[in-house]
Design an enzyme around this catalytic site. Structure first.
Site, PDB file in Angstrom:
ATOM      1  N   SER A  76       0.834  -1.353  -0.018  1.00 37.25           N
ATOM      2  CA  SER A  76       0.138  -0.128  -0.060  1.00 37.25           C
ATOM      3  C   SER A  76       0.609   1.338  -0.074  1.00 37.25           C
ATOM      4  O   SER A  76       1.661   1.419  -0.774  1.00 37.25           O
ATOM      5  CB  SER A  76      -0.978  -0.220   1.308  1.00 37.25           C
ATOM      6  N   GLU A 132      -7.640  -2.976   5.196  1.00 37.67           N
ATOM      7  CA  GLU A 132      -7.023  -1.561   5.771  1.00 37.67           C
ATOM      8  C   GLU A 132      -7.748  -0.261   5.397  1.00 37.67           C
ATOM      9  O   GLU A 132      -7.670   0.490   6.287  1.00 37.67           O
ATOM     10  CB  GLU A 132      -5.472  -1.478   5.401  1.00 37.67           C
TER      11      GLU A 132
END
EC number: 3.1.1.7
Length: 181
Positions: A76, A132
């Site tokens: 990410s 997330e």
């Protein structure tokens, strides 16, 4: 060799371990301890503000490594940071993030929402990346199947084009012009 460090609550046992550049002190049960000082935790994620602090090359001893290879792994936003490090290296592995993603180049003043979890205004790193982006959002759960995931089972299969956020999302499978089945 064994180390003992005196603290206000007693002694903390540790080990002095040999490494290429000298020795590292490891204190049992004390995360992020400062060597040879009273063990105290440092601010959580202190190195997260400058990812380059996590890259260490033993200066003056590079010749001992013959062909030096450093593997940087990031997911990410971490992958975006690894991609930025590619500007001065040869290869990297990126997972679900890239330095040219629009969100990777947003200045702090432009950011619309803070990253979570945050404790006392400081980023607190966790060890999972499932859902997330929805962590901390009411209705979502990290530990079990949330009501939203149960009600909309294909929610994770819908892709949002972050360049055109108002496009309604595109299904990852099937015909992208037809509704998701």
């Amino acid at each position: 060799s064994e180390l003992k460090v005196a603290t206000q609550t007693g002694f903390v046992r540790g080990l002095s371990l040999p490494v290429l550049a000298g020795h590292v002190s490891a204190h049992l049960g004390v995360p992020f301890a400062e060597p040879f000082l009273r063990p105290e935790p440092v601010k959580p994620g202190a190195e997260m503000w400058n990812p380059n602090l996590n890259i260490w090359v033993p200066s003056g001893r590079v010749g001992a490594f013959x062909f030096l290879t450093v593997t940087l792994f990031g997911e990410s936003a971490g992958a975006a940071s690894v991609g930025m490090x590619l500007l001065s290296t040869q290869r990297a592995i990126l997972q679900s993030g890239a330095p040219n993603a629009p969100w990777a180049q947003v200045q702090p003043a432009e950011s619309r929402f803070p990253f979570v979890p945050v404790i006392d205004g400081e980023f607190f790193p966790l060890g999972v990346n499932k859902d997330e982006g929805s962590f901390g959002v009411p209705g979502f759960s990290k530990x079990x199947e949330s009501l939203i995931n149960q009600a909309v089972p294909h929610a994770n299969d819908i892709y949002t084009d972050w360049q055109d956020q108002d496009n309604g999302g595109l299904p990852l499978t099937g015909n992208p012009t037809x509704p998701h089945n």
